[in-house]
Design a protein around this motif. Sequence first.
Motif, short mmCIF file in Angstrom:
data_model
loop_
_atom_site.label_atom_id
_atom_site.label_comp_id
_atom_site.label_asym_id
_atom_site.label_seq_id
_atom_site.Cartn_x
_atom_site.Cartn_y
_atom_site.Cartn_z
N TYR A 146 0.84 -1.19 0.00
CA TYR A 146 0.00 0.00 0.00
C TYR A 146 0.87 1.24 0.00
O TYR A 146 0.58 2.23 -0.62
N ARG A 147 1.97 1.14 0.79
CA ARG A 147 2.91 2.27 0.88
C ARG A 147 4.28 1.78 0.49
O ARG A 147 4.61 0.61 0.74
N ASP A 148 5.08 2.65 -0.10
CA ASP A 148 6.43 2.25 -0.53
C ASP A 148 7.21 1.64 0.62
O ASP A 148 7.23 2.16 1.72
N SER A 198 5.96 -3.95 2.28
CA SER A 198 5.42 -5.01 1.46
C SER A 198 4.33 -5.80 2.20
O SER A 198 4.53 -6.23 3.33
N VAL A 199 3.18 -5.97 1.56
CA VAL A 199 2.07 -6.72 2.19
C VAL A 199 2.01 -8.14 1.61
O VAL A 199 1.93 -9.12 2.33
N LEU A 200 2.08 -8.23 0.28
CA LEU A 200 2.10 -9.55 -0.35
C LEU A 200 3.45 -9.73 -1.05
O LEU A 200 3.92 -8.83 -1.74
N LEU A 235 -9.67 -3.06 -6.71
CA LEU A 235 -9.85 -1.87 -5.87
C LEU A 235 -8.48 -1.21 -5.74
O LEU A 235 -8.36 -0.02 -5.50
N TYR A 236 -7.43 -2.02 -5.91
CA TYR A 236 -6.06 -1.52 -6.02
C TYR A 236 -5.44 -2.21 -7.22
O TYR A 236 -5.78 -3.36 -7.50
N ASP A 237 -4.56 -1.51 -7.95
CA ASP A 237 -3.94 -2.14 -9.11
C ASP A 237 -2.53 -2.60 -8.80
O ASP A 237 -1.81 -1.99 -8.01
N LEU A 272 -17.68 -8.20 2.09
CA LEU A 272 -16.62 -7.53 2.83
C LEU A 272 -16.62 -7.90 4.31
O LEU A 272 -17.62 -8.31 4.87
N GLN A 273 -15.44 -7.74 4.88
CA GLN A 273 -15.24 -8.09 6.29
C GLN A 273 -16.13 -7.24 7.22
O GLN A 273 -16.70 -7.74 8.16
N GLU A 274 -16.22 -5.93 6.90
CA GLU A 274 -17.07 -5.08 7.73
C GLU A 274 -18.41 -4.95 7.02
O GLU A 274 -18.48 -4.37 5.96
N1 LIG Z 1 -5.78 1.01 2.76
C1 LIG Z 1 -4.63 0.62 3.34
N2 LIG Z 1 -3.57 1.46 3.39
C2 LIG Z 1 -2.42 1.09 3.97
N3 LIG Z 1 -2.21 -0.10 4.54
C3 LIG Z 1 -3.23 -0.98 4.52
C4 LIG Z 1 -4.49 -0.68 3.93
N4 LIG Z 1 -5.31 -1.73 4.07
C5 LIG Z 1 -4.59 -2.66 4.71
N5 LIG Z 1 -3.34 -2.22 4.99
C6 LIG Z 1 -2.26 -2.98 5.66
O1 LIG Z 1 -1.97 -4.10 4.86
C7 LIG Z 1 -1.76 -5.26 5.65
C8 LIG Z 1 -2.70 -6.37 5.21
O2 LIG Z 1 -4.03 -6.00 5.49
P1 LIG Z 1 -5.28 -6.95 5.20
O3 LIG Z 1 -6.50 -6.19 5.56
O4 LIG Z 1 -5.20 -7.49 3.82
O5 LIG Z 1 -5.02 -8.13 6.24
P2 LIG Z 1 -5.95 -9.37 6.59
O6 LIG Z 1 -5.11 -10.58 6.39
O7 LIG Z 1 -7.23 -9.30 5.83
O8 LIG Z 1 -6.19 -9.13 8.14
P3 LIG Z 1 -7.48 -9.54 9.03
O9 LIG Z 1 -7.30 -10.97 9.41
O10 LIG Z 1 -7.35 -8.66 10.22
O11 LIG Z 1 -8.70 -9.28 8.23
C9 LIG Z 1 -1.95 -4.82 7.09
O12 LIG Z 1 -0.67 -4.58 7.62
C10 LIG Z 1 -2.73 -3.54 6.99
O13 LIG Z 1 -2.38 -2.67 8.03
#
Ligand SMILES: Nc1ncnc2c1ncn2[C@@H]1O[C@H](COP(=O)(O)OP(=O)(O)OP(=O)(O)O)[C@@H](O)[C@H]1O
Length: 307
Positions: free
Chosen positions: A164-166, A169-171, A204-206, A237-239
Motif C-alpha cells: 500500500y505504501r512504498d 510489502s504486504v504480499l 480496488l487496487y492495481d 466484505l469483512q465489515e
Molecule cells: N488502505 C490501506 N492502506 C495502507 N495499509 C493498509 C491498507 N489496508 C490494509 N493495509 C495494511 O496491509 C496489511 C494487510 O491487510 P489486510 O487487511 O489485507 O489483512 P488481513 O489478512 O485481511 O487481516 P485480518 O485478518 O485482520 O482481516 C496490514 O498490515 C494492513 O495494516
Amino acid sequence: MSDAFKSADEAEGALQAAIQENYTGVRVVRAFGREKYEMEKFDEKNDGYVAKVIKVSEGMSFFWSVGDAIAGLQLMLVIAFGVYRCVSGGMTVGTFTTFYSYTSMMIWPIRQLGRIITSMSKATVSANRIHEVLRVEPENMDEVNENMNLPFSSIEFRNVKFSYRDGESVLKNVSFDVGKGQTLGILGETGSGKSTIAYLLTRLYDLAEEGSEILIDGVNINNIPKSVLRSHISLVLQEPFLYSKTIKENITAPDLSVGEEELYQLAEIADIHDAVMKFTERYDTIVGERGVTLSGDRNRGLRLPGC
Ligand SMILES: Nc1ncnc2c1ncn2[C@@H]1O[C@H](COP(=O)(O)OP(=O)(O)OP(=O)(O)O)[C@@H](O)[C@H]1O
Ligand SMILES: [Mg+2]
C-alpha cells in the motif's frame, strides 16, 4: 495568517473526528467504562483547537489594531499639519476641511480592504482543503475491453507482490491457481494480507510490480474493465455495511433490476427470509443507520445473521 488558519482548520477537523467517533462508538465506550479516557481525549483535542483559534485571534487582533492605529495616526498627522498650515496662512480653513473629509473617507475603505484580505486567506485555506478532495482523479472504468467468456472460470495469482505504501510489502510472491468449481480457503494472521487478495482481484487496487500479475481465464486483469470484473465477482466484505433504507433496497442495491421472486431467493440463500417475514413491514422495513433497528429490535426478539 494563512498558516494559522490552516492549522486551526485541521485542529477543528481532528476535534470533529473525535466527536464523531465518540457518538458512533458510544456503546463501546460505556461497555468498557472508557468515559474518563474518552473525555480526556476530547479535552486534549479541544484544547489543541482552542489554542489554534486563540493564535488566529491574536494574529487578527494584532493586524487590525496596528492597521487602525496607523489609520488614526495618518488622520492625526493630517490635522496637525493642516492646523499648522491654516495658522501660518498657507491654507484656508475651507480647503483644510475638504482635504480632511476626503482623507477620512479614503482611509476607512482601505482599512476595510485589510480585513477583506484576511478573510480571503481564510477562504483560500478552506477552498484548498476542498480541492484536495476534488483533485483526486476518478477511477477510470472504461478501458480496453478483452472479449471474455462470462462467467469467469479460472483465477491465477502469479508472483503477486503488493504494498500500500512504498517499502511496506504486504504480499510477497503469492502464487496460486483456482479452477472452475474449486474452493480456496486462505488462513493467516491478522494483517497478513487476506483481504488485500480480495481487493486486488476486484481491482480496488492495481498491481504495479513487474512480473506480478493476476489472470482470469488467462487474461491479465489489468486488461479486464473494472465494471466487468466487479459485476461478475461478488465480494462479501469483512465489515458489513447496511444503508439506512429498506431491507429490499439493501439487497437490491448492487442490481436494481432484481425482481420480487429473485429477491426472495437471495434472502433464502442468506437465510434471512423467515426473519424478514416476521417484521410488520417485511421487506419494506427500514434498516436504520448501519442496521441498528434490525439486531437491536428487542421487542420482536429477532436477530438477523450478519447484522
Ligand atoms: N488502505 C490501506 N492502506 C495502507 N495499509 C493498509 C491498507 N489496508 C490494509 N493495509 C495494511 O496491509 C496489511 C494487510 O491487510 P489486510 O487487511 O489485507 O489483512 P488481513 O489478512 O485481511 O487481516 P485480518 O485478518 O485482520 O482481516 C496490514 O498490515 C494492513 O495494516
Ligand atoms: Mg481481512
